[in-house]
Write an enzyme that holds these catalytic residues in place. Structure first.
Site, mmCIF file in Angstrom:
data_model
loop_
_atom_site.group_PDB
_atom_site.id
_atom_site.type_symbol
_atom_site.label_atom_id
_atom_site.label_comp_id
_atom_site.label_asym_id
_atom_site.label_seq_id
_atom_site.Cartn_x
_atom_site.Cartn_y
_atom_site.Cartn_z
ATOM 1 N N TRP A 44 20.550 68.526 31.391
ATOM 2 C CA TRP A 44 21.042 68.170 30.184
ATOM 3 C C TRP A 44 20.411 66.829 29.593
ATOM 4 C CZ3 TRP A 44 24.451 68.872 25.789
ATOM 5 C CH2 TRP A 44 24.607 67.601 25.032
ATOM 6 N N MET A 45 19.774 66.789 28.408
ATOM 7 C CA MET A 45 19.494 65.424 27.748
ATOM 8 C C MET A 45 19.915 65.081 26.652
ATOM 9 S SD MET A 45 15.594 64.899 25.944
ATOM 10 C CE MET A 45 14.549 64.539 27.465
ATOM 11 N N ASN A 46 20.567 63.599 26.391
ATOM 12 C CA ASN A 46 21.068 63.296 24.984
ATOM 13 C C ASN A 46 20.087 62.075 24.886
ATOM 14 O OD1 ASN A 46 23.487 62.678 26.836
ATOM 15 N ND2 ASN A 46 23.813 61.425 25.206
ATOM 16 N N ASP A 47 20.818 60.924 24.338
ATOM 17 C CA ASP A 47 20.059 59.577 23.620
ATOM 18 C C ASP A 47 18.626 59.421 24.544
ATOM 19 O OD1 ASP A 47 22.663 59.988 22.799
ATOM 20 O OD2 ASP A 47 23.020 57.824 23.106
ATOM 21 N N GLN A 63 19.531 59.915 28.431
ATOM 22 C CA GLN A 63 20.794 60.273 29.031
ATOM 23 C C GLN A 63 20.613 61.652 29.606
ATOM 24 O OE1 GLN A 63 24.225 58.239 28.395
ATOM 25 N NE2 GLN A 63 22.484 57.352 29.155
ATOM 26 N N PHE A 106 25.536 54.719 30.549
ATOM 27 C CA PHE A 106 25.343 55.316 29.497
ATOM 28 C C PHE A 106 24.135 54.313 28.885
ATOM 29 C CE2 PHE A 106 29.794 56.993 27.475
ATOM 30 C CZ PHE A 106 29.800 57.632 28.491
ATOM 31 N N SER A 107 24.079 54.886 27.677
ATOM 32 C CA SER A 107 22.601 54.298 26.851
ATOM 33 C C SER A 107 22.396 52.996 26.898
ATOM 34 C CB SER A 107 22.650 54.880 25.221
ATOM 35 O OG SER A 107 22.455 56.215 25.210
ATOM 36 N N ASP A 176 25.943 50.756 24.609
ATOM 37 C CA ASP A 176 24.335 51.220 23.904
ATOM 38 C C ASP A 176 23.731 49.656 23.643
ATOM 39 O OD1 ASP A 176 25.510 53.479 24.042
ATOM 40 O OD2 ASP A 176 25.862 53.836 21.926
ATOM 41 N N GLU A 231 27.201 54.293 16.929
ATOM 42 C CA GLU A 231 26.757 54.203 18.307
ATOM 43 C C GLU A 231 25.244 53.631 17.900
ATOM 44 O OE1 GLU A 231 28.920 57.338 20.860
ATOM 45 O OE2 GLU A 231 27.787 58.215 19.127
HETATM 46 C C1 FRU Z 1 25.396 58.830 21.716
HETATM 47 C C2 FRU Z 1 26.476 58.431 23.023
HETATM 48 C C3 FRU Z 1 26.337 56.953 23.144
HETATM 49 C C4 FRU Z 1 26.747 56.834 24.780
HETATM 50 C C5 FRU Z 1 26.040 58.126 25.454
HETATM 51 C C6 FRU Z 1 26.716 58.981 26.349
HETATM 52 O O1 FRU Z 1 25.093 60.013 21.536
HETATM 53 O O2 FRU Z 1 27.735 58.608 22.806
HETATM 54 O O3 FRU Z 1 27.090 56.216 22.523
HETATM 55 O O4 FRU Z 1 26.101 55.844 25.351
HETATM 56 O O5 FRU Z 1 25.834 58.881 24.232
HETATM 57 O O6 FRU Z 1 25.937 59.855 26.905
#
Ligand code: FRU
Length: 504
Positions: A44-47, A63, A106-107, A176, A231
């Site tokens: 998985w990838m997010n921010d 992330q 986290f980010s 963040d 965020e």
């Molecule tokens: C935004 C968020 C950030 C947090 C991260 C956690 O997408 O919710 O605020 O740091 O993702 O994965």
């Protein structure tokens, strides 16, 4: 590969992650990934995180939950590139391996220190059981120092806690950090720091050395106007204005703005560094499509402000049934930002032009009904269109481009000139989930004249309207063999077209 810093000891947990991702990512065929958008190495990838230029390369962290294709304990994945289009994966940079970040890294962001080290600034999370039995993550800002490959967490972590933010913040909504260097050489940071009732606030901190930070002060507060928690803040000067980018959770739509629930917001205004007050004068969505969240920018060595974002949205991620050992999550194409007449403009990174092959050019094509054009097809494509009414005076009713088409699949971009509405519809793009498939945007257009540029990769479409005045971004789930493109109009349209394949 970067030169390794010898004295950095990697935790057992991070070693295991690195071994796993090396092994598993090798099993994902490159043809099953986007061609020029960065996707998660595995899992998985997010921010986007730590978007920076360091030792001659762009670094992009993200992330990352390597062990599954759903969100989980957050690590930082890592990739480097010379042109932001050809990416090389590096081993994961951070794992949740310390007491103060055991439930997630986290980010955050990255900056080069005067001694040549790269510093990562991130949010360490530790879960805490509440009286009512629920669990909430306490969030604190932490540092790690490294050489572009390996990072050691600061022994003084965390460097910012609830003691440091202004009254009225919540320690569960403090995250963040975005760090940058001010003109006088001192360091600045903005973080998300919402209230206990989840009203968005951005808090600013300053530091002489990047390690010891002042008490925070409020840069801007939402007061319930744009969604809830804000965020992933970004704050920078551009074209004589100050720009705040943030991703508010739980937005309410306003006219044609902010339709995404978890949306994005750009505030443009003036900022006085002496009193620390930001006065926004203009607001807009950053993107008008479906899959776009959590922007981050880098200042390129040549002065360009380049933005990237997670090409997904929390509301559209659930329910995909993807093997846990595959990839999930990709970044947008990097975009060059500018401010014109109080509005944020975005253009695809100009280096994308180096990937262009095989120019197909048509001028004054008469479109009335549906038609295809010789040589106009493909799934990795850069295509510019200019449309206007063919018969002067008679504005057509509708113009549409159908792309990623073949068999049962197609995605449509349609424009209704009378109400100036552009619509994307990916209902037939191969998705098997009842998630959002359409978005409408009101665009600038006089008498049916419109410019658009489509950037297609194997699993996405990014549409830049009127030289970047608006952008519509959506993921596609279509089999990459569906590569037909056609044009359709109700009423006569005259079209200019330039199309290239994008080859990595
Ligand atoms: C935004 C968020 C950030 C947090 C991260 C956690 O997408 O919710 O605020 O740091 O993702 O994965």
């Amino acid at each position: 590969m970067q030169e390794e810093q010898k004295d950095i000891k990697i935790s057992r947990m991070l070693e295991d992650v690195r071994r796993y991702e090396e092994d598993m990512s090798g099993r994902i065929p490159p043809a099953e990934r986007p061609a020029f958008h960065l996707s998660s190495r595995v899992g998985w990838m997010n921010d986007p995180n730590g978007f920076s230029f360091y030792k001659g390369k762009y670094h992009l962290f993200y992330q990352y939950h390597p062990f599954n294709t759903v969100w989980g304990p957050m690590h930082w994945g890592h990739a480097v590139s010379e042109d932001l289009l050809h990416w090389e994966y590096l081993p994961a940079a951070l794992a949740p391996d310390e007491d103060y970040d055991r439930d997630g890294c986290f980010s955050g962001s990255a900056i080069e220190l005067p001694d040549g080290r790269q510093m990562l600034v991130y949010t360490g999370v530790t879960n805490e059981e509440q009286e009512d039995g629920t669990v909430k993550g306490v969030q604190k800002q932490c540092l790690a120092f490294g050489d572009g490959l390996n990072y050691v967490k600061y022994e003084g972590n965390p460097v910012l806690t609830e003691e440091d933010f202004p009254e009225g913040g919540s320690r569960f909504e403090f995250r963040d950090p975005k760090v940058w260097q001010a003109e006088d050489g001192s360091y600045r940071m903005v973080t998300c720091c919402a209230t206990p009732s989840r009203d968005g606030r951005i808090v600013a901190f300053s530091s002489m050395d990047g390690i010891h930070w002042s008490k925070g002060r409020i840069l801007v507060q939402n007061n319930e106007r744009f969604g809830k928690v804000w965020e992933c803040p970004e704050f920078f000067r551009l074209d004589g204005k100050w720009v705040l980018l943030t991703s508010p959770m739980d937005m309410l739509p306003e006219g044609f703005e902010y339709h995404n629930g978890n949306g994005t917001l750009c505030l443009i205004g003036d900022y006085n560094d002496a009193d620390g007050i930001f006065t926004p004068q203009h607001d807009q969505s950053i993107d008008y499509g479906i899959d776009f969240y959590a922007t981050q920018t880098v200042l390129a060595p040549d002065g360009r402000r380049i933005m990237i974002a997670w090409m997904q949205n929390w509301d559209t991620t659930p329910g995909y049934r993807i093997s846990p050992t595959s990839w999930f999550g990709q970044m947008t194409v990097p975009r060059e930002l500018s401010v014109k007449n109080g509005r944020l403009y975005q253009l695809p990174l100009r280096e994308l032009e180096n990937l262009r092959r095989g120019c197909v050019n048509f001028r004054n094509v008469y479109v009335n009904g549906e038609m295809e054009l010789e040589g106009v097809k493909g799934r990795c494509v850069d295509m510019e269109l200019e449309i206007r009414p063919a018969d002067s005076g008679a504005v057509y009713n509708k113009f549409a481009v159908k792309f990623a088409a073949g068999g049962r699949y197609y995605t449509t971009l349609s424009f209704h000139p009378r109400d100036r509405i552009m619509k994307i519809d990916r209902k037939f793009s191969g998705s098997r989930r009842a998630i959002i498939h359409q978005r409408r945007a009101r665009v600038s257009s006089e008498g049916g004249v419109l410019k658009m540029r489509l950037i297609l990769d194997r699993f996405s479409a990014e549409i830049f309207l009127n030289d970047g005045e608006q952008v519509i971004t959506a993921n596609l789930y279509t089999d990459p063999s569906a590569e037909e493109i056609s044009f359709l109009s109700e009423g006569a349209v005259s079209m200019n077209l330039v199309k290239y394949d994008l080859v990595r």
